[in-house]
Enzyme design. Structure first.
Site: not given
Ligand code: TYM
Length: 325
Positions: A108, A193, A196
């Site tokens: 990230k 993946k 959300k």
């Protein structure tokens, strides 16, 4: 036995969250278990306060809608004083190198740097907050998808170190990863993946998506030009992802699914129907709960009270042993 796990309101719950986590929590839950909405974790990158609040509420409703007992759920920020205290104690137990090794942080923060957006200290220390979540509640087992296993490993390390240095305060938790659909992939990009917080939602199936939208997204899922209906995750990742989703919805092994279909289109139709039926009751019940604000507030307040009661003695012990209480 205490099973404990959480979900961050960084977006709406996805099919990945449902199959990899929430459904399992609901099915396998025992009387001592505890599940929570980790809204404090939703603050590690730029966020919108009102959206965070609304999503935390939606996820709380989804946990209960999926079948988790209403007195076994809580919202993390309702325990902010306790968690803030324990996070500091654990930060003083964790080395810089250990935190810097976290794969999720590395990925990230590299992405943020590419985008020239600041990397917050909260993103770096968030696995320690996650350890505080787990250790505060005395969790024996932490069911998570494989993306979170490294963070649970850090919680184990910190528990052992604290206990060894200052005295027994914490249970050393074990990570438990589900055997099927441990990692549901993005339908448009199976290398990723299903996330959300993904910016592009075409390949992300949300628990709250209406059936038509689910059907459309599944129809457009990326497969391959080979036309071979086989379960080969390395060679045909898009197809394998669909097979795994169908397997997780129907309870059959993914390897056995291809024999039942003669084309990708037919398979996609079956996946769509299975996903729609899997999510329908959860979506409907979530909506009902969101419409009944008083009941949802009651669930939230009671959950916070119980989680605080359950953990009070552990926090007091940790503070005393650490010399600050
Ligand atoms: P979060 O919100 O990213 O994910 C919640 C759970 O869903 C699983 N998951 C998936 N499983 C299968 N396929 C996917 N595509 C997929 N995407 C997500 C995750 O593995 C997770 O189990 N930091 C955590 C929440 C947390 C927590 C905790 C968990 C905070 N404190 C303490 C356990 C214990 C998180 O952001 O999960």
């Amino acid at each position: 036995m205490i099973r404990f796990s959480g979900i961050t309101p960084s977006g709406h719950a996805t099919l990945g969250n449902h199959l990899g986590a929430i459904r399992r929590w609901a099915r396998e839950g025992g009387p001592g278990d505890l599940y929570f909405v980790s809204d404090l974790h939703g603050m590690t990158s730029a966020y919108h306060p009102q959206r965070l609040r609304v999503r935390a509420r939606e996820l709380l409703a989804t946990l209960v809608a999926a079948g988790i007992e209403a007195d076994q759920v809580f919202v993390q920020s309702d325990l902010l004083p306790q968690l803030g205290t324990l996070t500091w104690i654990l930060e003083c137990t964790c080395s810089f190198g250990e935190a810097a090794r976290m794969t999720q942080f590395k990925e990230k923060s590299a992405r943020r740097e590419l985008e020239a957006t600041p990397v917050r200290v909260g993103l770096f220390t968030y696995p320690v907050l996650m350890a505080a979540d787990i250790l505060l509640q005395g969790a024996d087992e932490v069911p998570v998808g494989d993306d979170q296993a490294q963070h649970v490993e850090l919680a184990r390390t910190l528990a052992r170190r604290f206990n060894g240095t200052f005295g027994e305060a914490f249970v050393v938790p074990a990570a438990v990863t589900p055997p099927a659909a441990a990692r549901v992939r993005d339908l448009a990009n199976p290398a990723r993946k299903m996330d959300k917080s993904a910016r592009d939602a075409v390949g992300v199936l949300y628990v709250m998506d209406e059936p038509d939208l689910l059907r459309r997204k599944i129809k457009r899922a990326v497969t391959d030009g080979l036309g071979r209906l086989e379960f080969r995750p390395d060679e045909q990742p898009g197809l394998a992802n669909l097979l795994e989703i169908l397997a997780a919805c129907t309870g059959k092994p993914a390897r056995d699914v291809p024999a039942e279909y003669s084309s990708y289109a037919e398979l996609k139709e079956a996946v769509a129907e299975a996903v729609i039926e899997e999510l329908r009751p959860v979506r409907e019940r979530t909506k009902e709960l969101l419409d009944d604000g008083v009941e949802l507030d009651r669930i939230r307040a009671r959950g916070a009270e119980l989680a605080a009661e359950r953990s009070a003695h552990r926090l007091a012990t940790a503070r005393r042993l650490a010399g600050v209480g």
